[in-house]
Design a protein around this motif. Structure first.
Motif, mmCIF file in Angstrom:
data_model
loop_
_atom_site.group_PDB
_atom_site.id
_atom_site.type_symbol
_atom_site.label_atom_id
_atom_site.label_comp_id
_atom_site.label_asym_id
_atom_site.label_seq_id
_atom_site.Cartn_x
_atom_site.Cartn_y
_atom_site.Cartn_z
ATOM 1 N N ILE A 561 0.865 -1.181 0.000
ATOM 2 C CA ILE A 561 0.000 0.000 0.000
ATOM 3 C C ILE A 561 0.898 1.225 0.000
ATOM 4 O O ILE A 561 1.810 1.342 0.825
ATOM 5 C CB ILE A 561 -0.942 0.009 1.225
ATOM 6 N N TRP A 562 0.633 2.143 -0.932
ATOM 7 C CA TRP A 562 1.491 3.312 -1.122
ATOM 8 C C TRP A 562 0.715 4.613 -0.972
ATOM 9 O O TRP A 562 -0.440 4.710 -1.392
ATOM 10 C CB TRP A 562 2.109 3.282 -2.520
ATOM 11 N N ASP A 563 1.385 5.589 -0.375
ATOM 12 C CA ASP A 563 0.941 6.981 -0.408
ATOM 13 C C ASP A 563 1.618 7.602 -1.628
ATOM 14 O O ASP A 563 2.811 7.899 -1.605
ATOM 15 C CB ASP A 563 1.363 7.699 0.871
ATOM 16 N N GLY A 564 0.852 7.751 -2.713
ATOM 17 C CA GLY A 564 1.424 8.219 -3.971
ATOM 18 C C GLY A 564 1.667 7.062 -4.920
ATOM 19 O O GLY A 564 1.383 5.896 -4.619
ATOM 20 N N ILE A 565 2.212 7.371 -6.080
ATOM 21 C CA ILE A 565 2.461 6.366 -7.105
ATOM 22 C C ILE A 565 3.683 5.532 -6.718
ATOM 23 O O ILE A 565 4.739 6.087 -6.402
ATOM 24 C CB ILE A 565 2.661 7.039 -8.475
ATOM 25 N N PRO A 566 3.558 4.216 -6.720
ATOM 26 C CA PRO A 566 4.649 3.349 -6.243
ATOM 27 C C PRO A 566 5.987 3.650 -6.909
ATOM 28 O O PRO A 566 6.078 3.824 -8.126
ATOM 29 C CB PRO A 566 4.155 1.941 -6.607
ATOM 30 N N ASN A 567 7.011 3.760 -6.047
ATOM 31 C CA ASN A 567 8.415 3.914 -6.458
ATOM 32 C C ASN A 567 8.725 5.251 -7.133
ATOM 33 O O ASN A 567 9.833 5.430 -7.637
ATOM 34 C CB ASN A 567 8.837 2.764 -7.385
ATOM 35 N N GLU A 568 7.780 6.179 -7.114
ATOM 36 C CA GLU A 568 8.087 7.510 -7.641
ATOM 37 C C GLU A 568 8.631 8.394 -6.522
ATOM 38 O O GLU A 568 8.326 8.204 -5.341
ATOM 39 C CB GLU A 568 6.844 8.162 -8.258
ATOM 40 N N GLU A 569 9.428 9.372 -6.908
ATOM 41 C CA GLU A 569 9.986 10.298 -5.928
ATOM 42 C C GLU A 569 8.864 11.026 -5.198
ATOM 43 O O GLU A 569 7.913 11.511 -5.810
ATOM 44 C CB GLU A 569 10.896 11.312 -6.634
ATOM 45 N N ARG A 603 -4.862 12.897 -0.586
ATOM 46 C CA ARG A 603 -3.771 12.015 -0.963
ATOM 47 C C ARG A 603 -4.142 11.169 -2.180
ATOM 48 O O ARG A 603 -5.308 11.026 -2.536
ATOM 49 C CB ARG A 603 -3.397 11.053 0.183
ATOM 50 N N THR A 604 -3.109 10.565 -2.786
ATOM 51 C CA THR A 604 -3.274 9.523 -3.796
ATOM 52 C C THR A 604 -2.885 8.196 -3.156
ATOM 53 O O THR A 604 -1.786 8.065 -2.612
ATOM 54 C CB THR A 604 -2.393 9.788 -5.029
ATOM 55 N N LEU A 605 -3.795 7.227 -3.204
ATOM 56 C CA LEU A 605 -3.591 5.927 -2.567
ATOM 57 C C LEU A 605 -3.466 4.859 -3.644
ATOM 58 O O LEU A 605 -4.304 4.784 -4.551
ATOM 59 C CB LEU A 605 -4.767 5.599 -1.649
ATOM 60 N N CYS A 606 -2.426 4.037 -3.569
ATOM 61 C CA CYS A 606 -2.187 2.993 -4.571
ATOM 62 C C CYS A 606 -1.973 1.632 -3.916
ATOM 63 O O CYS A 606 -1.422 1.546 -2.813
ATOM 64 C CB CYS A 606 -0.972 3.330 -5.431
ATOM 65 N N PHE A 607 -2.379 0.586 -4.635
ATOM 66 C CA PHE A 607 -2.181 -0.794 -4.207
ATOM 67 C C PHE A 607 -1.353 -1.499 -5.285
ATOM 68 O O PHE A 607 -1.742 -1.507 -6.454
ATOM 69 C CB PHE A 607 -3.515 -1.512 -4.039
ATOM 70 N N MET A 608 -0.233 -2.098 -4.877
ATOM 71 C CA MET A 608 0.617 -2.813 -5.831
ATOM 72 C C MET A 608 0.571 -4.312 -5.543
ATOM 73 O O MET A 608 0.838 -4.747 -4.420
ATOM 74 C CB MET A 608 2.063 -2.326 -5.764
ATOM 75 N N PHE A 609 0.233 -5.081 -6.592
ATOM 76 C CA PHE A 609 0.197 -6.541 -6.492
ATOM 77 C C PHE A 609 1.221 -7.134 -7.449
ATOM 78 O O PHE A 609 1.747 -6.449 -8.323
ATOM 79 C CB PHE A 609 -1.205 -7.060 -6.828
ATOM 80 N N HIS A 610 1.461 -8.423 -7.275
ATOM 81 C CA HIS A 610 2.448 -9.114 -8.099
ATOM 82 C C HIS A 610 1.812 -10.229 -8.917
ATOM 83 O O HIS A 610 2.511 -11.073 -9.473
ATOM 84 C CB HIS A 610 3.569 -9.653 -7.209
ATOM 85 N N LYS A 611 0.497 -10.217 -8.991
ATOM 86 C CA LYS A 611 -0.257 -11.141 -9.836
ATOM 87 C C LYS A 611 -1.660 -10.556 -9.974
ATOM 88 O O LYS A 611 -1.985 -9.537 -9.368
ATOM 89 C CB LYS A 611 -0.314 -12.533 -9.215
ATOM 90 N N LYS A 612 -2.481 -11.203 -10.774
ATOM 91 C CA LYS A 612 -3.835 -10.717 -10.999
ATOM 92 C C LYS A 612 -4.715 -11.026 -9.792
ATOM 93 O O LYS A 612 -4.817 -12.170 -9.351
ATOM 94 C CB LYS A 612 -4.431 -11.369 -12.242
ATOM 95 N N VAL A 613 -5.344 -9.998 -9.238
ATOM 96 C CA VAL A 613 -6.311 -10.159 -8.152
ATOM 97 C C VAL A 613 -7.499 -9.246 -8.421
ATOM 98 O O VAL A 613 -7.439 -8.339 -9.245
ATOM 99 C CB VAL A 613 -5.705 -9.820 -6.768
ATOM 100 N N HIS A 614 -8.576 -9.488 -7.686
ATOM 101 C CA HIS A 614 -9.775 -8.657 -7.770
ATOM 102 C C HIS A 614 -9.925 -7.893 -6.450
ATOM 103 O O HIS A 614 -9.874 -8.497 -5.375
ATOM 104 C CB HIS A 614 -11.012 -9.519 -8.010
ATOM 105 N N ILE A 615 -10.104 -6.592 -6.546
ATOM 106 C CA ILE A 615 -10.298 -5.744 -5.366
ATOM 107 C C ILE A 615 -11.704 -5.163 -5.439
ATOM 108 O O ILE A 615 -12.050 -4.478 -6.408
ATOM 109 C CB ILE A 615 -9.279 -4.592 -5.325
#
Length: 747
Positions: A561-569, A603-615
């Protein structure tokens, strides 16, 4: 081993040995393909070209394709949106309702197959609807078929026909949807045809011609976006020379006046096994078919025949098939009529409430008897419910138009039900976006008048007023919508303390798909993320989130779970999470997670997964600031002569001294508090801290003597009973030297 075993029983290779697989990308599946060389791809059209280039010796076909879902005669607008789930638990027949694993549309399914010259064909899932697998809802039967369980063609049937039926053999045009909506409502008009050119007319005025290149066109349909106005739609198909070769028309219609019967054959065999199918439809006073009629119908069969059952093709209708009373669905019902072992006339009669009945006669002709046939009647005989007159449509009316401005922020809308004598007249109103999800751009306010509401604009953008009726059922049966726009109001935001549907995702790094129940399906990648912009957590915020998830492989699923776009400055990872619940097919299961800190503000809230899931979506716990642990820097106001905000320790204010005040506003001690826990340290033997509770009636003062410590410690102070809403201040007088980490009020 399988291949060798099969070859024993077909040594002359009358049929090729093949298989169809959902797992074409998997290593071991590809080893099987190497054994067979002839392979069926299930939902893997995206691999056609790549695999053909890499394995030219493979012979490829589509063993299972499409999986596009649709309900006959149901249209969810706008067609540009892929609407997977809606209030009525039906699927749109505008070719805009796709599963996460299947084709994006029937048009794409057809053109992918057409354009893959090295692929020799496909099998679509499915021709007919069938009982079971009711994706995307928990209803009765599937929605995949291009023909429903009653045997009626759905509109997308004609998309396939336009591609596969030669115009020289059977030229045709087919118009959808039907023509009965709210005045001014924006309608996506579609015309399917195998003609080289199609032209549509509204009340005699041309909407334009569409010329088709059947070898290259991707759309396959003539499409028009027009506001509804009462009248007639006509579609004409032309040949290469501009000569008319096909025509169809749709007219606006009124309430049902009469039932009309037709059959697929008028003569059947008197052998106890032959069947004819009788279609029941409703027409208005002018004889126009009422394509959204939902009247209850009773079928009576007399003479040399028997009623085998009734079906309307409605996946949400749990009434039994073996009955003589059933509702029309999208204006139709089919009765299966069987012969007896005696010849003669069969009379079929259809009756309804407040509609004229109709009767048709079928001839049962002498025929050779079939041994073992049983002609027992197994139908449950019922009577019409004289107190059931369903709402057929809801007309939405407004005399102020459909555009909100800075000067026009409220519009009154009336819902008029048809027929006016409907049994159930309670309407539910909602402001939604194009996906049918509750919108944050407007809210509905009830009035004292029956089925009249005030629509209030809250932010700029597009939204819809939706009115629904259940007709006494547990499910929504009628939906009516009217589009609105707003400008000059300001930007709106998402409220994380109300459930935010997954489909409201605004950003992603891979193409996202539909999830059931207005959720979202992530991409297939190893670092695929979806995000939600302009989420307003408020000044205090929250660090507890609940997420309902559905994943398919029954293994622990890590995600971030990220505050902002994952891995961006400038972005920050707030949690490494594991979802690990035993999979229940087609079911979301909720899990809660604590973030490393509270999300505050916009804020911008992002969820990063490593396979296909349904949210399905997410919901934050609305935490009561008054009982939470607050850091020193969580204050709203800080002033005084001596203090330093720590750069090394987050939330800490160091060396608080002369005349320093820090204010924490809007503290709601709804259940009361009697203790205050302060965390801090000081080189002095004691620091005197004044705590003041202020409301409109005055101020309550408490004094806390904090003993010194070289390390951070928590000390608890009795403050008597404090109850109510206050602004709380911590005041440090001259002589203090205190490093403040945080505090917490306890009940």
């Amino acid at each position: 081993m399988f291949k060798e075993e099969i070859s024993k029983y077909d040594p002359f290779e009358n049929a090729h040995i093949t298989m169809g697989s959902n797992y074409i990308p998997w290593e071991n599946t590809r080893k099987c393909v190497e054994e067979l060389k002839l392979i069926g791809y299930n939902y893997a059209e995206y691999l056609y070209e790549k695999d053909h280039m890499e394995h030219p010796d493979w012979t490829i076909f589509g063993s299972e394709t499409a999986s596009v879902v649709m309900s006959r005669g149901i249209y969810h607008f706008p067609a540009k949106e892929c609407i997977m789930a809606d209030d009525d638990e039906q699927c749109s027949s505008l070719d805009n309702c796709a599963t996460s694993w299947g084709a994006k549309s029937i048009r794409k399914c057809v053109t992918d197959d057409r354009d893959a010259n090295h692929v020799f064909g496909m099998f679509i899932w499915t021709g007919f609807d069938y009982i079971g697998e009711p994706t995307p809802y928990h209803t009765k039967n599937s929605y995949f078929g291009v023909i429903d369980t009653a045997g009626f063609n759905k509109d997308p049937y004609y998309i396939y026909k336009s591609a596969w039926r030669d115009v020289k053999d059977e030229p045709f045009v087919h118009i959808f949807p039907y023509w009965d909506y709210n005045e001014g409502q924006l309608i996506d008009l579609r015309v399917a045809s195998n003609a080289p050119c199609v032209e549509a007319f509204l009340n005699g005025v041309s909407l334009g011609k569409k010329y088709f290149d059947r070898k290259h066109d991707l759309e396959l349909l003539a499409t028009y976006e027009i506001p509804y106005t009462k009248g007639e739609i006509v579609a004409v198909g032309y040949d290469e020379n501009g000569k008319e070769i096909a025509r169809e028309e749709k007219k606006s219609f009124g309430n049902p006046k009469k039932l009309v019967l037709s059959c697929d054959k008028v003569n059947i065999k008197a052998n106890g096994a032959d069947i004819t199918y009788v279609t029941v439809e409703a027409v208005d006073e002018f004889g126009v078919k009422v394509e959204n009629a939902n009247n209850q119908v009773k079928i009576t069969v007399s003479g040399a025949g028997r009623l085998l059952g009734l079906d309307n093709g409605d996946s949400t209708d749990f009434d039994p098939y073996k009955t003589n009373v059933r509702k029309l669905f999208s204006g139709k019902l089919v009765a299966a009529i069987g012969s007896l072992e005696e010849a003669g006339e069969i009379r079929i009669k259809a009756e309804g409430i407040l509609v004229e009945s109709d009767e048709i006669i079928i001839n049962s002709l002498e025929a050779e008897k079939i041994e073992g046939v049983s002609c027992i009647q197994r139908i449950e005989n019922c009577e019409l419910n004289e107190n059931y007159v369903p709402i057929r449509r809801i007309t939405l009316k407004t005399d102020k138009g459909q555009k909100f401005t800075e000067d026009l922020r409220e519009i009154e809308v009336e819902a008029v039900i048809e027929p006016s004598n409907a049994t159930f007249d309670d309407i539910v109103f909602r402001s939604t976006n194009n996906l049918g999800v509750t919108s944050n751009l407007a809210k509905v306010v009830k009035t004292d008048k029956k089925n009249v509401v005030i629509l209030k604009a809250l932010g700029d953008g597009e939204f819809r007023l939706r009115a629904t009726a259940n007709n006494g059922d547990s499910r929504v049966k009628v939906i009516s919508e009217l589009e609105f726009t707003a400008s000059g109001i300001g930007e709106a935001f998402l409220n994380p303390y109300d459930f935010i549907a997954g489909s409201l995702a605004t950003i992603s790094n891979e193409e996202r798909g539909n999830g059931n129940e207005r959720g979202v399906a992530t991409g297939h990648g190893s670092n695929t993320w979806v995000g939600y912009e302009r989420v307003d957590f408020g000044p205090f915020g929250s660090d507890m989130i609940t997420i309902p998830i559905f994943e398919l492989d029954n293994k622990p699923t890590p995600f971030e779970i990220w505050d902002g776009i994952p891995n961006e400055e400038g972005s920050e990872k707030l949690a490494d999470c594991i979802y690990d619940k035993k999979m229940i097919w087609n079911e979301y299961q909720a899990e809660s997670y604590k973030l490393s800190r509270r999300m505050k503000g916009m804020r911008t809230l992002c969820f990063m997964f490593h396979k296909k899931v349904h949210i399905k979506g997410f919901l934050f716990e609305k935490q009561n600031k008054a009982y939470a642990y607050l850091t020193a820097t969580d204050n709203q106001t800080l002033y005084g002569d001596t203090f330093t905000v720590s750069k090394s320790e987050e939330g800490v204010i160091e060396h608080i001294g002369n005349n320093v005040t820090m204010l924490y506003d809007a503290m709601d001690f709804d259940n009361g508090t009697t203790k205050l826990v302060i965390e801090g340290k000081s080189s002095l033997p004691v620091n005197t801290i004044h705590v003041r509770f202020r409301d409109e009636s005055g101020e309550i003062k408490k004094i806390c003597e904090f003993e010194g410590s070289d390390e951070f410690v928590k000390r608890t102070f009795d403050i008597g009973t404090i109850k109510g809403k206050y602004d709380v201040s911590f005041v440090f007088l001259p002589g203090c030297d205190f490093t403040f980490k945080g505090f917490k009020f306890e009940k």
